[in-house]
Design an enzyme around this catalytic site. Structure first.
Site, PDB file in Angstrom:
ATOM      1  N   GLU A  32       0.873  -1.167   0.000  1.00 19.05           N
ATOM      2  CA  GLU A  32       0.000   0.000   0.000  1.00 19.05           C
ATOM      3  C   GLU A  32       0.917   1.225   0.000  1.00 19.05           C
ATOM      4  O   GLU A  32       1.811   1.328   0.844  1.00 19.05           O
ATOM      5  CB  GLU A  32      -0.878   0.027   1.257  1.00 19.05           C
ATOM      6  CG  GLU A  32      -1.840   1.202   1.237  1.00 19.05           C
ATOM      7  CD  GLU A  32      -2.609   1.399   2.539  1.00 19.05           C
ATOM      8  OE1 GLU A  32      -2.233   0.777   3.549  1.00 19.05           O
ATOM      9  OE2 GLU A  32      -3.560   2.189   2.532  1.00 19.05           O
ATOM     10  N   ARG A 264       5.985 -13.024   8.791  1.00 16.18           N
ATOM     11  CA  ARG A 264       6.713 -11.824   8.412  1.00 16.18           C
ATOM     12  C   ARG A 264       7.961 -11.703   9.276  1.00 16.18           C
ATOM     13  O   ARG A 264       8.094 -12.368  10.297  1.00 16.18           O
ATOM     14  CB  ARG A 264       5.816 -10.605   8.580  1.00 16.18           C
ATOM     15  CG  ARG A 264       5.486 -10.299  10.018  1.00 16.18           C
ATOM     16  CD  ARG A 264       4.878  -8.912  10.095  1.00 16.18           C
ATOM     17  NE  ARG A 264       4.350  -8.666  11.416  1.00 16.18           N
ATOM     18  CZ  ARG A 264       3.291  -7.905  11.632  1.00 16.18           C
ATOM     19  NH1 ARG A 264       2.640  -7.379  10.624  1.00 16.18           N
ATOM     20  NH2 ARG A 264       2.890  -7.686  12.857  1.00 16.18           N
ATOM     21  N   LYS A 274       4.666   0.168  10.129  1.00 17.21           N
ATOM     22  CA  LYS A 274       4.664   1.416   9.374  1.00 17.21           C
ATOM     23  C   LYS A 274       4.222   2.568  10.262  1.00 17.21           C
ATOM     24  O   LYS A 274       4.703   3.690  10.118  1.00 17.21           O
ATOM     25  CB  LYS A 274       3.700   1.304   8.192  1.00 17.21           C
ATOM     26  CG  LYS A 274       4.292   0.660   6.975  1.00 17.21           C
ATOM     27  CD  LYS A 274       3.391   0.950   5.778  1.00 17.21           C
ATOM     28  CE  LYS A 274       3.731   0.060   4.606  1.00 17.21           C
ATOM     29  NZ  LYS A 274       2.751   0.205   3.511  1.00 17.21           N
TER      30      LYS A 274
END
Length: 769
Positions: A32, A264, A274
């Site tokens: 994104e 992850r 983020k």
RNA sequence: UCGGGGAUCGUCUAAUGGCAGGACCGCAGACUCUGAAUCUGCUCAUCUAGGUUCGAAUCCUAGUCCCCGAACCA
């Protein structure tokens, strides 16, 4: 040809290819554009693009831009730059989720027309309330049963801009009592009167991730849609969307994309979300997204980490489904390993201490020629004069016994130059301000005529020719391995993650342009900052220090992380959670047939635990009863059922496997009769569960009948031992555990049709010296 | 509480019923014009308890612990 790294995903792909489910591999990396990419993304990039490369497939770069209020075109550019810098090229143009808004909307109308979606007017709070929670089902929206025609009208009005933000949403009509909360009528579209960085003001409704993502994948012909573990629950919805839109867009979904999840990257001494990274940037706790302290790709690049090192790191840590926290030392290892190979060597002193060589002629400069790197042809000129600057910590007045540097009266080699000896310490107010010494002019180039070797070699620069340079020493951003373990992460920030020093550098190195890697000898790997370096005014970033087995950096937690857990005390069962045995007991109380079967099996001599399991439900009981009629040996039956069949059917209902109870009974009878051995029986059962058929016929077809012929057993034994001479040797030398290897090999050769005991005996016979 | 995942050296990761392997870290030594690099060696693991099997990290049963999921975020 790159070597393919095996992991659970390559296994899946291999199986898909072998089964013909897919004929090509298409992956995608779908960030994104609402922030910069970090080293966690680097892992995902290496995975997705690496898979595409290894299978001669394709990998798309796709911006998942479905939320205009958070996303920005600047991020789009930064992301492209980072992916390219890492060394990957995407198939065709960069893709955008927003490119698919038209077909997505068309599919949404189709969903409404099918009665699979509706417009809901509840507000955010009501929707949340009515969704229920983990322990409580949701309640249907009052608008759930609106007629299709009206829903269609409302959806079109939503799209046309008839409603302000937040007044209504499009929802899938699934099940408000679904155990997976994501399936309780998930939102498909919301209203956002916002300017989109690509579609401008064309749309005022935007699709939600769970709706958009599967369609993006399908539209691009993605075969393997790889994401991280936290999306596991979303997979069910991913599949639902694909199932219910398969006809809407005139696409057959062939091959239909499948979602797979991997763990992850968690990395010690940094943060990876983020949100937190954005906070560090916005609150100016670091100097932007590309601050070399940041775990962003941009930050690592500016620090001097290379794409090769990052890719090595991705390979080193592997891909799996375990939640893991990777030791940051592994990244540091990859960085050192890469830079060790590529970096030329140069000298600079970070904390200078003057050394006057009293026997060197005043004003005289000797210019030495040194290779940039040992064994390589390129050279540089290094001046040497009467005043030399050495590292302050390379001198000691009271050296320990194993000191290999300078001290009063001791001789060291100045790297590539001369041997020097310290004769005197110069003080001011008790502080050491300089050293006096002598040089042996017969050691030019670092070799003594008489062959003597000083205890140590240190780095140095010539005082009159040295160039001032800014040295930025970077360290881990946080002082603890898990800064966001609990509470606020900001107090854990390492105040010394950046230290700026004024160093003195040899002139040739000071002229290197920005963006150059160098190993400052005995100090570390450095990178001339590509942004801050001006001609003649070098700024050097320390990428990583040299491995140091002598001194340990102060203020840093030493060595390897030790996260070993104390054995946890078994928690006393305060919660009256029902376990599976209790559920079964309860069901037996409620169902007379189950209770009766339980009693019956017990009377037949079946172990109570086994009887408990066999009376889990009526289906199992019916199956077992049928088996019992075919072969009235309850113990054998229950053992085979519980220990083997239970694993073989892999959670499938009994009705779905092509083996019925009676046949199962015949199978056990066959084994009990001795015509088929136990290991062969396992193979046979596995075959019957997969393919069905008659046990006797299958035995014959597969050649699984028992071999009683001891000649055959001995022949196979001899063949195996001949093929494994090394192992046989080791066995004779005492490695008992190898017997299993032999038994396995013999049994495999005889297709499991020999009695293991006989094989064992034959082996022992042959192996006794 | 419900659903979905996971558990192997300190760390990361292999072994798909048959020799628990590799890498990082650590330790020791060799070598060295970088206390680096290189080379050699060493230490160290199957969550627990039962069961099946000639043989279990792997299959079955029961339990324990950890992670994810209740944004009109992705």
């Amino acid at each position: 040809m790159t070597t393919r790294r095996a992991n659970f995903l390559t296994e899946i792909i291999d199986a898909d290819l072998a089964a013909g489910r897919v004929t090509r591999v298409a992956t995608r990396f779908p960030p994104e554009p609402n922030g910069y990419l970090h080293v966690g993304h680097a892992k995902s990039i290496c995975l997705n693009f690496g898979l595409a490369r290894d299978y001669n497939g394709t990998c798309n770069l796709r911006m998942d831009d479905t939320n205009p209020v958070k996303e920005d075109i600047d991020y789009v550019h930064a992301i492209q730059k980072d992916v390219a810098w890492l060394g990957f090229s995407w198939a065709g143009e960069v893709r955008f989720a927003s490119d698919y808004f038209d077909p997505m909307y068309a599919a949404a109308e189709q969903l409404v027309a099918q009665g699979d979606a509706y417009v809901d007017h509840q507000n955010v709070e009501e929707i949340r309330q009515n969704r229920g929670d983990f322990g409580r089902p949701g309640v249907d929206s009052p608008h759930r049963e609106r007629p299709i025609a009206q829903n269609l009208e409302l959806l079109q009005a939503m799209r046309a801009g008839a409603f302000p933000d937040g007044t209504c949403v499009l929802r899938a009509k699934i099940d408000m009592a679904h155990p997976n909360l994501l399936m309780r009528d998930p939102l498909l579209y919301r209203i956002r009167h916002a300017h989109h960085h690509r579609t401008g003001d064309k749309w005022c409704i935007y699709p939600m991730y769970d709706y958009a993502h599967p369609l993006e994948d399908a539209l691009e012909g993605i075969t393997h849609s790889i994401c991280t573990l936290e999306f596991e629950s979303n997979r069910e919805l991913y599949d639902w969307v694909l199932d219910h839109t398969r006809n809407a867009l005139g696409l057959a979904w062939n091959p239909r994309p499948r979602q797979y999840e991997f763990a992850r990257l968690g990395l010690g001494y940094t943060v990876m979300s983020k949100r937190k990274l954005l906070q560090l940037v916005e609150e100016k706790r670091v100097n932007g997204w590309d601050d070399p302290r940041m775990p962003t790709i941009a930050g690592l690049r500016r620090r001097g980490v290379t794409p090769e090192a990052l890719r090595d790191f991705a390979d080193l840590i592997g891909v799996a489904k375990n939640n893991s926290l990777v030791d940051i030392g592994k990244l540091e290892f990859c960085v050192r390993q890469d830079l060790e190979k590529r970096a030329p060597r140069a000298m600079a002193v970070l904390q200078p201490l003057s050394l006057q060589l009293t026997n060197w002629p005043l004003g005289h400069t000797d210019v030495l020629t040194m290779p940039w790197k040992t064994g390589e042809p390129a050279t540089r000129q290094v001046p040497f004069g009467r005043e030399i600057l050495i590292e302050r910590e390379d001198f000691s007045e009271n050296p320990p016994a194993d000191w290999k540097r300078l001290s009063v009266g001791k001789e060291v080699r100045l790297f590539g130059a001369f041997f020097v000896r310290c004769t005197e310490v110069v003080r001011e107010d008790g502080e050491i301000v300089g050293l006096l010494g002598t040089v042996d002019v017969d050691t030019r180039g670092g070799e003594a005529q008489d062959g003597r070797q000083p205890a140590g070699t240190i780095h140095w620069v010539d005082a009159t020719h040295a160039v001032d340079c800014e040295i930025r020493l970077y360290d881990r951003l946080f002082t603890v391995e898990q800064p966001d373990a609990d509470g606020d992460f900001l107090p854990q920030m390492n105040p010394d993650a950046l230290q700026v020093l004024q160093g003195q550098m040899e002139p040739a190195a000071a002229e290197l342009p920005g963006g150059t890697h160098v190993q400052l000898m005995r100090v570390g790997y450095f990178f001339s900052d590509p942004v801050a370096t001006d001609p003649g005014k070098p700024v050097w970033n320390r990428v990583i220090g040299l491995r140091d087995t002598w001194t340990k950096a102060p203020g840093r937690q030493e060595g390897r992380p030790d996260r070993r857990k104390e054995p946890t005390e078994a928690k006393k069962d305060t919660a009256q959670k029902k376990n599976r045995a209790e559920w079964r007991a309860e069901r037996r109380t409620a169902t007379a047939e189950l209770a009766a079967a339980y009693g019956r099996y017990g009377a037949l001599g079946v172990d109570p635990d086994a009887a408990d399991l066999l009376t889990e439900d009526l289906e199992t009981v019916a199956f077992f009863d049928a088996a019992l009629r075919a072969h009235p040996h309850p113990q054998a039956l229950s053992r085979w059922y519980l220990n083997d069949l239970e694993g073989l059917r892999k959670g499938r209902p009994l009705a779905e496997i092509p083996l019925d109870g009676a046949t199962f009974g015949q199978f056990v009878a066959l084994v009990d009769s001795g015509q088929v051995t136990v290991p062969a029986g396992k193979q046979l059962l596995s075959h019957l569960v997969a393919k069905g058929g008659d046990p006797v016929a299958a035995t014959r077809a597969l050649g699984l009948g028992k071999v009683d012929d001891s000649t055959a057993v001995y022949a196979a034994t001899d063949a195996v031992l001949a093929a494994l001479p090394g192992e046989a040797e080791r066995f004779r030398a005492g490695e008992q555990k190898l017997l299993g290897v032999f038994i396995g090999a013999v049994l495999k050769q005889l297709r499991g049709s020999a009695d293991a005991g006989a094989v064992r005996q034959a082996l022992l016979d042959r192996l006794k010296t």
